[in-house]
Design an enzyme around this catalytic site. Structure first.
Site, short mmCIF file in Angstrom:
data_model
loop_
_atom_site.label_atom_id
_atom_site.label_comp_id
_atom_site.label_asym_id
_atom_site.label_seq_id
_atom_site.Cartn_x
_atom_site.Cartn_y
_atom_site.Cartn_z
N ASP A 189 0.84 -1.30 -0.03
CA ASP A 189 0.05 0.01 0.00
C ASP A 189 0.86 0.99 0.09
O ASP A 189 1.54 1.56 0.95
CB ASP A 189 -0.81 0.03 1.33
CG ASP A 189 -2.11 1.01 1.25
OD1 ASP A 189 -1.75 1.94 0.36
OD2 ASP A 189 -3.02 0.99 1.90
N HIS A 190 0.92 2.01 -1.12
CA HIS A 190 1.86 2.96 -1.21
C HIS A 190 1.52 4.32 -0.48
O HIS A 190 2.13 5.17 -0.68
CB HIS A 190 2.20 3.21 -2.71
CG HIS A 190 3.18 2.37 -3.35
ND1 HIS A 190 4.42 2.37 -3.25
CD2 HIS A 190 2.91 1.21 -4.02
CE1 HIS A 190 5.04 1.43 -3.95
NE2 HIS A 190 4.30 0.72 -4.50
N ARG A 191 0.26 4.15 -0.02
CA ARG A 191 -0.08 5.43 1.06
C ARG A 191 0.91 5.62 2.24
O ARG A 191 1.04 6.81 2.65
CB ARG A 191 -1.63 5.39 1.26
CG ARG A 191 -2.35 5.41 0.27
CD ARG A 191 -3.92 5.14 0.60
NE ARG A 191 -4.13 3.90 1.14
CZ ARG A 191 -5.27 3.37 1.37
NH1 ARG A 191 -6.28 4.05 1.60
NH2 ARG A 191 -5.60 1.99 1.59
N ILE A 206 3.71 2.97 2.41
CA ILE A 206 4.93 1.99 2.27
C ILE A 206 5.31 2.45 0.92
O ILE A 206 4.94 2.21 -0.12
CB ILE A 206 4.65 0.72 2.25
CG1 ILE A 206 3.92 0.19 3.73
CG2 ILE A 206 5.72 -0.19 1.95
CD1 ILE A 206 3.47 -1.27 3.81
#
Length: 179
Positions: free
Chosen positions: A150-152, A154
């Site tokens: 989850d690039h929000r 990481i």
């Protein structure tokens, strides 16, 4: 001792070194990051009519033998419909291993409420140069792992460092897995 238990232990030890990988995005708290205090490794199991992810709780703190015994018990319960909700809803990081089906690489979909899922493919033999080998080549086994994160919360660099740590554990620190 099972391959699943070894993978769970290796992943848990790598997650332990990179706490952001064990986090989740929390819209309830205004979009903050929720760091999970426990490392609970959920692992995908095929069952009639779908898939379920039983969880090996506190995987970083338990021996690989204990994890293996627990895993066999959870798989048995999963296949007979005997899992309690806490057995499959308490994961903080997930592993999907399709190696036993001969799949060499794939991408896995991120489960809600988790920061990452690791897709593990089958090992394959490769021939590589080796100066010490008689014919200048040696045979090695390689396994493809793919991380969906989850690039929000990481970032790519976080993912790369986690994967580097995991590779180091699996390639050079197998003694950590047997403790």
């Amino acid at each position: 001792m099972t391959v699943s238990a070894l993978l769970a232990k290796a992943v848990a030890l790598a997650v332990e070194k990179h706490p952001i990988i064990n986090s989740s995005y929390s819209p309830e708290s205004g979009g903050g990051i929720k760091y999970n205090p426990d490392i609970n490794i959920a692992m995908a199991v095929s069952i009639d009519g779908g898939l379920i992810t039983p969880t090996l709780k506190y995987a970083n703190e338990r021996s690989v033998v204990e994890l293996g015994e627990n895993w066999q018990e959870l798989v048995g319960k999963a296949r007979t419909g005997g899992l309690a909700p806490d057995d499959y809803q308490s994961g903080t990081f997930t592993i999907s291993n399709m190696g036993m089906f001969g799949v060499t690489e794939f991408g896995a979909i991120l489960p809600p409420g988790q920061g990452g899922i690791l897709a593990i493919g089958a090992t394959q033999e490769h021939i590589v140069p080796c100066k010490q080998a008689v014919l200048g080549m040696k045979k090695i086994k390689k396994m493809t792992v793919t991380l969906t994160a989850d690039h929000r919360q990481i970032y790519g660099a976080d993912s790369a460092m986690f994967l580097k740590t995991l590779a180091d554990i699996m390639e050079n620190k197998l003694d950590l897995l047997t403790k």
